[in-house]
Design an enzyme around this catalytic site. Structure first.
Site, PDB file in Angstrom:
ATOM      1  N   GLU A   1     -10.173   2.602  -5.027  1.00 19.75           N
ATOM      2  CA  GLU A   1      -9.807   3.974  -4.647  1.00 19.75           C
ATOM      3  C   GLU A   1      -8.676   4.528  -5.517  1.00 19.75           C
ATOM      4  OE1 GLU A   1     -11.110   3.912   0.056  1.00 19.75           O
ATOM      5  OE2 GLU A   1      -9.006   3.556  -0.438  1.00 19.75           O
TER       6      GLU A   1
ATOM      7  N   ASP B   1       0.862  -1.180   0.000  1.00 22.75           N
ATOM      8  CA  ASP B   1       0.000   0.000   0.000  1.00 22.75           C
ATOM      9  C   ASP B   1       0.900   1.232   0.000  1.00 22.75           C
ATOM     10  OD1 ASP B   1      -2.338   1.797   0.485  1.00 22.75           O
ATOM     11  OD2 ASP B   1      -3.315  -0.126   0.841  1.00 22.75           O
TER      12      ASP B   1
ATOM     13  N   HIS C   1      -3.014   3.105  -4.640  1.00 21.06           N
ATOM     14  CA  HIS C   1      -2.354   2.675  -3.394  1.00 21.06           C
ATOM     15  C   HIS C   1      -0.923   2.188  -3.660  1.00 21.06           C
ATOM     16  CE1 HIS C   1      -5.833   2.986  -0.696  1.00 21.06           C
ATOM     17  NE2 HIS C   1      -6.565   2.541  -1.687  1.00 21.06           N
TER      18      HIS C   1
END
Length: 766
Positions: A348, A200, A288
């Protein structure tokens, strides 16, 4: 009247029988079929073990059973060829339907265990283990002379094939030993999937030999804003302290991090496989990826590193060097992990850099892509083809629906504010794994409702036919670790919640009250396994308490062998603090901190109780009140319930402190004020319990009673007020930050049972 007494007596006997059976068979998850029988089978050092006719496929499981018995009895059982009285018999049964199916037939003379596969035998052994006394978990304990197994006939199989837990090791890192402990707990409760979130923005945790900078640089960071929050909370809760084992000092900097070498990961995978737990790796991209971009800046479209409007800069799907990098990484991942699944993440994604990139404009034109969502789909589908070439199936978070999804990708549903996502995917023919944030994000701080909410989760979403429902593979709970900096904190966040999910996915029947009794029998075992679980909630108080003449703190202990300790000087109670007496009297304002301790010294939640003296608040005269309350709706983003704007966008009447379905359409943010009067039936001390997601404040008589403000996952807070019988002005301010909301108001009076506030208590002016 006699009939009434008879019914009450029958109910009491029924509850006693259920409780006794829960103690006798404290198995979690509960088996599909269990017929209780009288008597027990006594396992002693003289008991003999009969192996399957062909023992070679079951060597690992036989060794595990012997290890369990050796730890209990001091030596393994002798093996014999034929079943007779006083034997434990392992018998292969090819007629059983599933890979995990097993049976246990326990009489006073024999235990017969059957399964078709090694997995089935392993599940049977875990059931047998839970029927043994918890003391067998302590390798230092004195050898037992006898282990009593209650007689029964048991047939068992799981309802769902995917029974998983997710652990984010990127935000905060966890040792190899902790992963093994985590796997042991999954196996004990028949969970079978471990989804490891390995990369991440905050850290890259798996060695990639072709790109060494991913770990030499990407695995380490200076303390960030999440670490700062943890450090601040550690002042009052030692479990929130950053684990010093993952801190180094290099080039004059203090760095946090760590990673697993490929050899370490192979060891973890072998350990999990022996316990029939499959590890699914997640390398999250195209978003990410800040840890990777910092090490290899060419991965970003513009070479920039940082944050866009909502999320971090992603890698560039418009450059062939990006795909070469990704394929190199997944070549090593595919070779390392035997699972048929690889998780791509794909959630995301900040697409503003793509929209601004001339190179992406060319790629979109060449591939007839109209939107950046379709560009993401282009990336996901290219990666899926590569996964397929390695014999792997792609899993992605539910954003992979946007821009189009291939029919073979597996969708992992998490965005509870997009309820049609799993329905659309299943109707499209995709396999779906359910992981909705509420209630399956275990990074949300648990409260007294947490276990109930997990246990009553329904894996099949509404809107599917029976045929479409077959595409639901199962579910998992996710542990995101931005604010979980230690192994003790991780234990606390997922145990015992995971046991509720285990029963939902294995048994899929509502035995909640019985489950709670069986859970109480599990705590001693967890103590001996060194699990820093969350102790059951304490009752008999709120955070803010009032008294008129004097107050009495009478805490109801959910476990008889726990000790409640307290302080009045502001310090955190430890094992040396005073034990709370049965009835603690309060005659003047004071603040009490208390916590429960298990016999093994595991400390539960730290409660801070504030006591103040006040008179009963006078009732108000209300004429011609209409039933219900007035709700004012405010469109927009409000970080605090105390800061909702003055002018409402719309108004309506509601029956209670509820938010009607449809507000905040599409998961959007909004604010609401619900106000009117509450008519309390008797004079007394009223405790109010407000559960909200995101934030809310309850006012009575224009004074704050419960402050549960701020954006957070569903969480309950409470407060007290002394009210005279009759009408009192009431107002509840509520904010939703987006992503789905929870609002629940409950009460008790003078220490009564917690219950919803009745609609009939509320009224509003005409």
């Amino acid at each position: 009247m006699r009939k009434l007494f008879w019914l009450a007596g029958a109910l009491c006997v029924s509850l006693q029988v259920t409780f006794a059976q829960s103690q006798r068979y404290p198995i979690i998850p509960y088996p599909q079929e269990l017929q209780a029988k009288p008597g027990v089978f006594a396992i002693t050092p003289a008991t003999k073990l009969v192996l399957p006719e062909d023992p070679s496929p079951f060597v690992t499981e036989t060794e595990q059973l012997q290890l369990l018995l050796t730890q209990a009895l001091g030596k393994p059982l002798p093996t014999v060829a034929k079943a007779s009285k006083g034997t434990i018999v392992m018998r292969q049964n090819p007629a059983l339907a599933g890979e995990e199916d097993y049976t246990l037939d326990v009489s006073t003379g024999q235990i017969l265990m059957t399964a078709k596969t090694p997995t089935g035998f392993f599940r049977a052994i875990q059931t047998l283990r839970q029927l043994m006394p918890p003391s067998i978990e302590d390798a230092r304990a004195a050898d037992l002379k006898l282990i009593s197994i209650p007689a029964m006939q048991l047939k068992d199989h799981p309802v769902y094939g995917w029974r998983g837990m997710h652990l984010d090791v990127s935000r905060h890192f966890f040792s190899v030993n902790y992963l093994k402990k985590f796997i042991d707990l999954l196996a004990l409760y028949k969970m079978n999937k471990l989804h490891l979130h390995l990369t991440d923005d905050q850290g890259w945790r798996i060695e990639i030999k072709k790109y060494p900078l991913l770990t030499s640089q990407g695995a380490w960071r200076e303390f960030n804003n999440q670490d700062s929050v943890c450090m601040q909370k550690a002042v009052d809760n030692p479990d929130m302290a950053i684990d010093t084992a993952h801190i180094i000092h290099k080039d004059g900097k203090t760095l946090y991090g760590g990673f697993y070498t490929q050899e370490q990961m192979k060891d973890i995978i072998r350990y999990a496989a022996a316990r029939h737990v499959e590890i699914i790796p997640e390398i999250d991209m195209p978003g990410h990826m800040m840890a990777a971009i910092r090490a290899y800046p060419f991965l970003a479209c513009s070479g920039e590193i940082g944050w866009g409007k909502s999320f971090s800069t992603p890698i560039c799907p418009c450059n062939e060097s990006t795909f070469a990098f990704a394929e190199d990484i997944f070549t090593e991942i595919a070779a390392l992990f035997p699972s048929k699944y690889i998780h791509l993440g794909a959630d995301e994604v900040e697409k503003t850099s793509w929209a601004a990139s001339p190179l992406c404009a060319e790629v979109m034109k060449a591939n007839n892509l109209k939107t950046v969502e379709e560009l993401q789909s282009y990336f996901v589908k290219r990666m899926e083809k590569f996964f397929n070439s390695k014999g792997k199936t792609l899993i992605g978070w539910d954003e992979i629906l946007e821009g189009g999804i291939s029919p073979t990708a597996v969708l992992m549903y998490w965005r509870s504010w997009v309820p049609d996502a799993p329905v659309k995917a299943a109707q499209h023919g995709n396999q779906v794994i359910m992981t909705p944030g509420n209630p399956l994000y275990f990074d949300g701080t648990p409260d007294r409702n947490a276990i109930y909410n997990v246990y009553h989760f329904q894996p099949i979403p509404k809107g599917l036919t029976a045929g479409e429902a077959k595409h639901i593979m199962g579910a998992q709970a996710n542990i995101w670790t931005e604010y979980i900096p230690s192994e003790k904190r991780a234990d606390y966040m997922f145990m015992p919640r995971m046991t509720a999910l285990a029963e939902v996915l294995w048994t899929n029947r509502n035995h909640y009250d019985d489950y709670l009794q069986r859970l109480n029998e599990q705590y001693k075992r967890l103590d001996l396994l060194g699990v820093h679980y969350r102790l059951p909630d304490l009752d008999g108080f709120t955070e803010d308490n009032v008294f008129v003449d004097k107050g009495v703190l009478d805490v109801k202990k959910p476990l008889t062998d726990m000790t409640i300790r307290y302080t009045t000087n502001g310090t955190i109670p430890d094992e040396h603090a005073k034990a709370l007496p049965a009835h603690y009297t309060i005659t003047s304002p004071e603040t009490i901190k208390l916590a429960a301790f298990s016999p093994a010294g595991n400390r539960g939640d730290i409660y801070t109780l504030r006591y103040r003296k006040e008179a009963y608040r006078k009732a108000t005269v209300v004429k011609d009140a209409r039933p219900g309350l007035k709700l004012d709706y405010y469109n927009g983003v409000f970080k605090s319930a105390a800061k909702i704007k003055e002018q409402s966008d719309s108004s309506m009447r509601v029956n209670n402190a509820i938010i009607p379905e449809g507000m905040g359409k599409g998961g959007g943010a909004f604010g609401a004020r619900i106000q009117g009067y509450i008519n309390v039936p008797v004079t007394g001390i009223y405790s109010f319990y407000l559960t909200v997601d995101d934030g809310g404040i309850l006012y009575i008589d224009d004074q704050e009673v419960v402050n549960n403000d701020g954006w957070h996952a569903p969480f309950q807070k409470s407060g007290q007020v002394a009210l005279e019988k009759g009408w009192h002005p009431v107002k509840l301010a509520f904010v939703e930050g987006g992503g789905g909301y929870t609002l629940k108001l409950e009460y008790s009076v003078n220490g009564s049972k917690l219950q919803p506030v009745p609609d009939s208590w509320f009224g509003a002016g005409r």
